[in-house]
Structure formats: C-alpha cells, structure tokens
Design a protein around this motif. Structure first.
Motif, mmCIF file in Angstrom:
data_model
loop_
_atom_site.group_PDB
_atom_site.id
_atom_site.type_symbol
_atom_site.label_atom_id
_atom_site.label_comp_id
_atom_site.label_asym_id
_atom_site.label_seq_id
_atom_site.Cartn_x
_atom_site.Cartn_y
_atom_site.Cartn_z
ATOM 1 N N ASN A 205 0.805 -1.236 0.000
ATOM 2 C CA ASN A 205 0.000 0.000 0.000
ATOM 3 C C ASN A 205 0.830 1.276 0.000
ATOM 4 O O ASN A 205 0.288 2.359 -0.168
ATOM 5 N N TYR A 206 2.155 1.189 0.183
ATOM 6 C CA TYR A 206 2.998 2.376 0.333
ATOM 7 C C TYR A 206 3.727 2.666 -0.971
ATOM 8 O O TYR A 206 4.581 1.886 -1.416
ATOM 9 N N ASP A 207 3.429 3.823 -1.599
ATOM 10 C CA ASP A 207 3.985 4.137 -2.919
ATOM 11 C C ASP A 207 5.507 4.223 -2.927
ATOM 12 O O ASP A 207 6.144 3.942 -3.941
ATOM 13 N N GLY A 208 6.094 4.641 -1.810
ATOM 14 C CA GLY A 208 7.544 4.799 -1.773
ATOM 15 C C GLY A 208 8.290 3.545 -1.374
ATOM 16 O O GLY A 208 9.503 3.597 -1.105
ATOM 17 N N PHE A 209 7.600 2.421 -1.368
ATOM 18 C CA PHE A 209 8.188 1.177 -0.873
ATOM 19 C C PHE A 209 9.439 0.788 -1.671
ATOM 20 O O PHE A 209 10.499 0.515 -1.100
ATOM 21 N N ALA A 210 9.321 0.768 -2.986
ATOM 22 C CA ALA A 210 10.447 0.314 -3.814
ATOM 23 C C ALA A 210 11.652 1.236 -3.684
ATOM 24 O O ALA A 210 12.815 0.789 -3.743
ATOM 25 N N GLU A 211 11.408 2.540 -3.490
ATOM 26 C CA GLU A 211 12.523 3.475 -3.357
ATOM 27 C C GLU A 211 13.241 3.325 -2.006
ATOM 28 O O GLU A 211 14.460 3.470 -1.923
ATOM 29 N N ASP A 212 12.495 3.036 -0.957
ATOM 30 C CA ASP A 212 13.087 2.958 0.379
ATOM 31 C C ASP A 212 13.855 1.668 0.624
ATOM 32 O O ASP A 212 14.829 1.649 1.377
ATOM 33 N N VAL A 213 13.415 0.592 -0.007
ATOM 34 C CA VAL A 213 14.052 -0.707 0.230
ATOM 35 C C VAL A 213 15.350 -0.814 -0.574
ATOM 36 O O VAL A 213 15.453 -0.321 -1.694
ATOM 37 N N LYS A 214 16.353 -1.475 0.039
ATOM 38 C CA LYS A 214 17.622 -1.713 -0.642
ATOM 39 C C LYS A 214 17.889 -3.213 -0.739
ATOM 40 O O LYS A 214 17.395 -3.993 0.083
ATOM 41 N N ILE A 215 18.669 -3.579 -1.734
ATOM 42 C CA ILE A 215 19.044 -4.986 -1.891
ATOM 43 C C ILE A 215 19.816 -5.431 -0.648
ATOM 44 O O ILE A 215 20.715 -4.738 -0.180
ATOM 45 N N GLY A 216 19.435 -6.585 -0.107
ATOM 46 C CA GLY A 216 20.045 -7.089 1.121
ATOM 47 C C GLY A 216 19.206 -6.834 2.361
ATOM 48 O O GLY A 216 19.455 -7.439 3.415
ATOM 49 N N ASP A 217 18.213 -5.930 2.265
ATOM 50 C CA ASP A 217 17.326 -5.689 3.411
ATOM 51 C C ASP A 217 16.507 -6.942 3.718
ATOM 52 O O ASP A 217 16.184 -7.728 2.817
ATOM 53 N N VAL A 230 15.622 -9.105 0.371
ATOM 54 C CA VAL A 230 15.492 -8.433 -0.920
ATOM 55 C C VAL A 230 16.684 -8.807 -1.796
ATOM 56 O O VAL A 230 17.842 -8.582 -1.429
ATOM 57 N N THR A 231 16.399 -9.353 -2.974
ATOM 58 C CA THR A 231 17.467 -9.789 -3.880
ATOM 59 C C THR A 231 17.592 -8.916 -5.118
ATOM 60 O O THR A 231 18.657 -8.876 -5.748
ATOM 61 N N GLU A 232 16.519 -8.185 -5.492
ATOM 62 C CA GLU A 232 16.556 -7.412 -6.732
ATOM 63 C C GLU A 232 15.451 -6.371 -6.716
ATOM 64 O O GLU A 232 14.403 -6.552 -6.087
ATOM 65 N N LYS A 233 15.685 -5.241 -7.397
ATOM 66 C CA LYS A 233 14.667 -4.209 -7.568
ATOM 67 C C LYS A 233 14.514 -3.909 -9.056
ATOM 68 O O LYS A 233 15.495 -3.634 -9.744
ATOM 69 N N ILE A 234 13.270 -3.993 -9.540
ATOM 70 C CA ILE A 234 12.986 -3.719 -10.945
ATOM 71 C C ILE A 234 11.840 -2.719 -11.000
ATOM 72 O O ILE A 234 10.661 -3.088 -10.902
ATOM 73 N N GLY A 235 12.161 -1.429 -11.117
ATOM 74 C CA GLY A 235 11.134 -0.405 -11.146
ATOM 75 C C GLY A 235 10.300 -0.434 -9.874
ATOM 76 O O GLY A 235 10.830 -0.347 -8.762
ATOM 77 N N PRO A 236 8.994 -0.601 -10.004
ATOM 78 C CA PRO A 236 8.116 -0.610 -8.820
ATOM 79 C C PRO A 236 8.083 -1.972 -8.114
ATOM 80 O O PRO A 236 7.375 -2.124 -7.119
ATOM 81 N N PHE A 256 10.957 -3.475 7.429
ATOM 82 C CA PHE A 256 12.213 -3.975 6.869
ATOM 83 C C PHE A 256 13.401 -3.478 7.685
ATOM 84 O O PHE A 256 13.395 -2.388 8.243
ATOM 85 N N TRP A 257 14.382 -4.370 7.769
ATOM 86 C CA TRP A 257 15.568 -4.156 8.602
ATOM 87 C C TRP A 257 16.808 -4.105 7.719
ATOM 88 O O TRP A 257 16.894 -4.779 6.696
ATOM 89 N N ARG A 258 17.760 -3.281 8.140
ATOM 90 C CA ARG A 258 19.024 -3.129 7.422
ATOM 91 C C ARG A 258 20.152 -3.114 8.452
ATOM 92 O O ARG A 258 20.109 -2.331 9.401
ATOM 93 N N ASN A 259 21.102 -3.995 8.299
ATOM 94 C CA ASN A 259 22.222 -4.096 9.248
ATOM 95 C C ASN A 259 21.720 -4.267 10.684
ATOM 96 O O ASN A 259 22.176 -3.614 11.619
#
Length: 576
Positions: A205-217, A230-236, A256-259
């Motif tokens: 439901n969150y439009d900024g989801f793909a932008e905020d998440v990073k590979i490895g999160d 998260v292994t890959e990001k392709i656009g949205p 989502f967690w990072r480090n």
C-alpha cells in the motif's frame, strides 16, 4: 444506619476541587453503632492530517425508548445475567478482575456468536478497521448494542484505526497464502485486477516502498512470522526470497531491517492518522463507539488533536482514546503519550517487529506500571494464544505468558486473530477466563496481594481528596477483609481510582449513565451496574441492598465498604 460507621470529608464536591495541594484531610468520624489534571508536556512535532469535508451525524448510538427487559425486571438496576448468575453461585470473591477484549471477525460477527463471547466473559468487542467495510463494522457494532439492550450486558465497543503502516493487500480475496523456504516472491506498488495478478505477487500500500528498500534488506511480515530478503529491484517491483517460511495473512503489516536495525525513514514521512483513519473515526463517532484505539502513536500531540476533534464533532461525547504502544517513537515519548490518552495498549506484535524481541517483556511491564501510576487502563495484546488460531488448546508457554500479564495486574487482555478468524474463539476466551480466575485466586490465597502503597502508586499524579478517599477505602477493604466495595459514581473517576489500588475484593460500580457503565467495563476489578441514584447515600444503600437481595445477588451479614463521589464519603456497613 445500624451497624455502620462513616468517614466523611464534610466538603461539598465544589469545595473539594479547591484543594489541589492538600495531601490529606482531618476526617469527621461518626459511629452510631460500632461494628467488627494533566501536566503540560513537551511533544515532538508530529504531522497530523485532518480530513477535508466530512459529513456525519455525530451522536452516540441511541438507546431504545423502552427500558430493556433486564432493567425492567430489576426495578431500575441493570446487570447482565452472567454476572448475576456468578454472584448467586459463587459469591463476590469469585468474580474475575482482569477484563477481556475480543476482536470480532469473520468467525464471530453474527449475533449468536457475539452473544456466546459475551456469555463467555468478553467485556469489550474490538473492531479492527484494517479489515472489512464500514457496512460490516456497522452491523457488528449494532449487534453488540442490541445484545446489551436485550440481555442487559455492558459490552463496550473499541474501534482500532489502521494507522499509517506499510501492509500487504487482501491477497486477492484469499484467506491466506503459504510462503515456502527459498521461494521467490514479488512485492509491488502496482495494482492488478485479481484475475490477472501474477503468481506469488503481493501488492503493497505504500507508494515509496520500492525506493526505500535496498538490496540485502530483510522484509518481515507480521512482525517476523514470515521473513524475506530483498534480492533485486525492478522499477516498482521488489524481488524477495523467502528465508523463514510461514503463513501470509491478508493486510499483514510489513517492516524492513538493514544491518540488524529497523529502517525508520518512512515513519517520519507518514502521518499517524491517515485520511482513511479520519473517515473511520467519523464513522466511529457517528456509531457511538466507546473507545478509539490509535495505531502507531508517535507523540502526545496526536492524542490531543484527536480528543479535540472528537469534542468538536460530538460535544459531550464519552469516547475514550487509547494509545497503542507499538513503535520506537511510542517508547521515546511514552510518559507524555500515556498522560495525554485515556488508556494504553501494549501491542506486542508490531512492537516486537521494531525492537529486539527480548526487550518486549520489560517494555510491557514498564507500560503496565506507568499506566497504573497515571490511572489509565492498560491492555496487553498480541499473540496471547496464537497457537489457538489452529489448535484447540494453547501451548504451556502461552499460558505462562498470560499468567505473567495477569500477575502484573494489567487491566485487560486482548484476543486478536484467535477470536477474529481462529478455529476456536470460544475456547480461547475460556482459557483467558480460567487462567485469570486461577492466578487471581492464587495471589489472594498465597497473600501475593499488591504490596505497593497507594500513596506510592499515585505519586505521579496531583493529590486530590477523591484520591485520598479511594486510597483509604481500598486499605480499609483489605484490612477488614470486606466482601466488596460499592461506589456510586456519576463520572466514573472515583471507580477508576479505586480500581488503580487493586483491592482484594471486587468493586461494584453503580452509575446512572449507560456509556459510563460500558467504559468502566475495561478496568480491573470493576463490576459496573446501571442504577439511578440520589445524593442521599443511605437511601441509595437501602435501595441497592433491596434490589440485590431480591435477585439473590447478595446475602445478609456481608461487610461492604461504600464510597460516593457525590458526597466525598466512605462508609463501612454490614448488609442488613
């Protein structure tokens, strides 16, 4: 009145408000026949989004013109049949002190199912605005009100807002989906027609989801019930691999967690109360709910804004605002948030997704203690009997967890999925009821009463005459081994102060207002009755004893401590 003594402040209610700094008073004791405000708080700047033009009929759910059958038969004393039967069969001290909140869902939404929960011990019915339509929730609320009217119950209604959280969609109508170890799933902000949604694709439901998440999160579903990386990001689209398999439920929240740390950047961008929440709140005001639980509270300012909004939309409304403690932001401003609210909920599921899980028990204990000091009811929620969603008995660890919350003397315990969609909602409720009764009885028998001095418990609040009267009444009840405390209250405040002291005996709270009676049904040890009464304490007692004895709910010879918020007085009396 024969066989009684009275301790009275000799002050009128108006005079009593003029002594905020008085710690105690010199009482006048009559022995006719001896017988054995919130402080200012500094809050963080919080973005609050008010709705645009919303038109609602803001009024409490009307009571039917005619008196209910239960009220008519009792001659003006309204009490539900379950409480009446319990008092007749087992006496005062058998009553359960810890209250139970049940979430209403697909398994429990029909009138007969709601009635079964009320008979089983449900004190508050919760509707979760994350699920269902407004029409569905309206039907549930009105069924609860009908139950109260027809059967004499005082089941309150709590509306729980969705909050600005990242969550999955409704799984295209499916009840659940299973994610297996190693499977590849796609989380996307794109929208699909249900018939054309690709396999293993979930809309977020969150439009900024793909932008905020990073590979490895790491992506945690429902606080970690299922885990992805998260292994890959392709656009949205965010491509993820399942590392901890489990069941995906509709509209489950995502973090989502990072480090090894929670990613919080998006929290600052989202309002606590969303546009949808404001529409739901207007719906709740129009339907006359008793409590509104606010999700993901960041600061006291959010609570104050909502309370002001409720007052403006429905002047004189008795709707209480419950702050859900389920985020790091909540913990940072904990005391200010609880002070501004009318109560708190320890939402352990979402909280455990934002802090290390080993910290959750100590946070729970801290919130329970703080709420008691500030005289706010507190609910312990999330995953109490999670295994009973699928199985007819709980794990022993779950029973131990429930016992700990009861031992901490939280006001209420809450069932979520167990009662909303579980296979055994009534059995889950029965477990909470039986464990509550057993642990409370054990504490009394083993003299594990709360040793906290009332003056210490109340040290966080400004002293008042009402507070001192309630402290004294609770101490008297324990020392004299009273059978019950009777409190006649028009606002509910005196009953609440008595509840805070956690006396050994139950508290019978008599109030002339139906909405106050329902709200008191959330607080520890209170058995609320609906009763019209006068300013004459002795007349009230004579009438109450007559009504209770006529229905076999009270026996002669019992010792009762009587408190009135009208005359600011205490009485100890033997039942004639």
């Amino acid at each position: 009145m024969a066989g009684s003594f009275r301790l009275s402040s000799s002050l009128s209610p108006v005079q009593s408000r003029d002594f905020p700094k008085m710690r105690f008073f010199n009482p006048r004791i009559q022995v006719p026949n001896p017988a054995p405000l919130l402080k200012p708080t500094k809050t963080a700047n919080t973005k609050v989004v008010l709705p645009g033009i919303v038109r609602v009929a803001a009024s409490e759910m009307p009571v039917t013109a005619g008196k209910s059958a239960a009220m008519a038969e009792s001659g003006g004393l309204q009490v539900d049949l379950v409480t009446e039967a319990d008092l007749k069969e087992n006496g005062f001290r058998s009553t359960r002190r810890t209250k139970i909140v049940c979430t209403i869902g697909p398994r429990t939404c029909e009138f007969e199912e709601i009635e079964a929960l009320a008979v089983g011990g449900m004190n508050v019915a919760r509707v979760n605005m994350c699920h269902g339509t407004l029409e569905w929730h309206r039907d549930v609320i009105r069924r609860v009100r009908r139950l109260n009217e027809e059967k004499g119950f005082a089941v309150a209604v709590m509306m729980d807002t969705e909050g600005s959280e990242i969550h999955m969609d409704d799984l295209n109508g499916a009840e659940s989906a299973k994610a297996e170890d190693g499977e590849i799933w796609t989380f996307t902000v794109r929208t699909f027609d249900p018939s054309s949604c690709p396999e293993r694709t979930i809309t977020v439901n969150y439009d900024g989801f793909a932008e905020d998440v990073k590979i490895g999160d790491e992506l945690l579903v429902d606080g970690g019930m299922v885990r992805f990386v998260v292994t890959e990001k392709i656009g949205p689209d965010v491509i993820c691999q399942c590392t901890d398999p489990g069941l995906l439920l509709p509209r489950a929240n995502l973090t989502f967690w990072r480090n090894e740390s929670l990613v919080q950047e998006r929290n600052a961008m989202l309002p606590t109360i969303s546009s949808k929440d404001w529409l739901d709140i207007d719906f709740g005001i129009a339907e006359g709910v008793d409590f509104i639980a606010v999700s993901f509270v960041k600061s006291a300012e959010v609570i104050k804004t909502l309370k002001s909004y409720i007052t403006a939309r429905s002047p004189g409304s008795k709707i209480a605002v419950i702050a859900k403690i389920e985020s790091i932001d909540s913990l940072r401003n904990l005391e200010e948030i609880i002070e501004a609210s009318d109560g708190a909920m320890v939402a352990r599921g979402d909280l455990g997704a934002q802090i290390p899980i080993e910290q959750v028990p100590s946070i729970q204990k801290r919130v329970v203690q703080l709420c008691r000091q500030l005289n706010k009811p507190v609910i312990v929620a999330s995953q109490l009997l999670e295994s009973m969603i699928e199985y007819p008995i709980p794990t022993r660890a779950e029973v131990a967890d429930v016992s700990e919350a009861i031992g901490q003397q939280a006001d209420a315990l809450m069932l979520s999925s167990e009662s909303a969609m579980g296979q055994y909602p009534e059995k889950a409720l029965a477990v909470l009821r039986s464990v509550s009764l057993r642990i409370e009885k054990w504490r009394r028998e083993e003299k594990h009463l709360d040793a906290t001095n009332p003056s210490v418990v109340s040290s966080s609040t400004p002293p008042s005459i009402s507070e001192e009267i309630c402290n004294t009444a609770s101490q008297m009840a324990n020392k004299l081994k009273a059978d019950a405390i009777f409190v006649y209250t028009k606002t509910g405040q005196t009953a609440s102060l008595l509840s805070r002291n956690r006396p050994d005996c139950p508290i019978f709270a008599f109030t002339p207002t139906t909405s106050i009676r329902r709200c008191l049904n959330l607080q520890w040890g209170l058995i609320p009755f609906r009763l019209d009464f006068s300013d004459d304490v002795e007349s009230n007692l004579n009438r109450t004893f007559s009504l209770l004895k006529a229905r076999g709910m009270i026996n002669s010879g019992g010792l009762i401590i009587v408190v009135s918020d009208v005359l600011q007085s205490i009485q100890a009396i033997k039942v004639p």
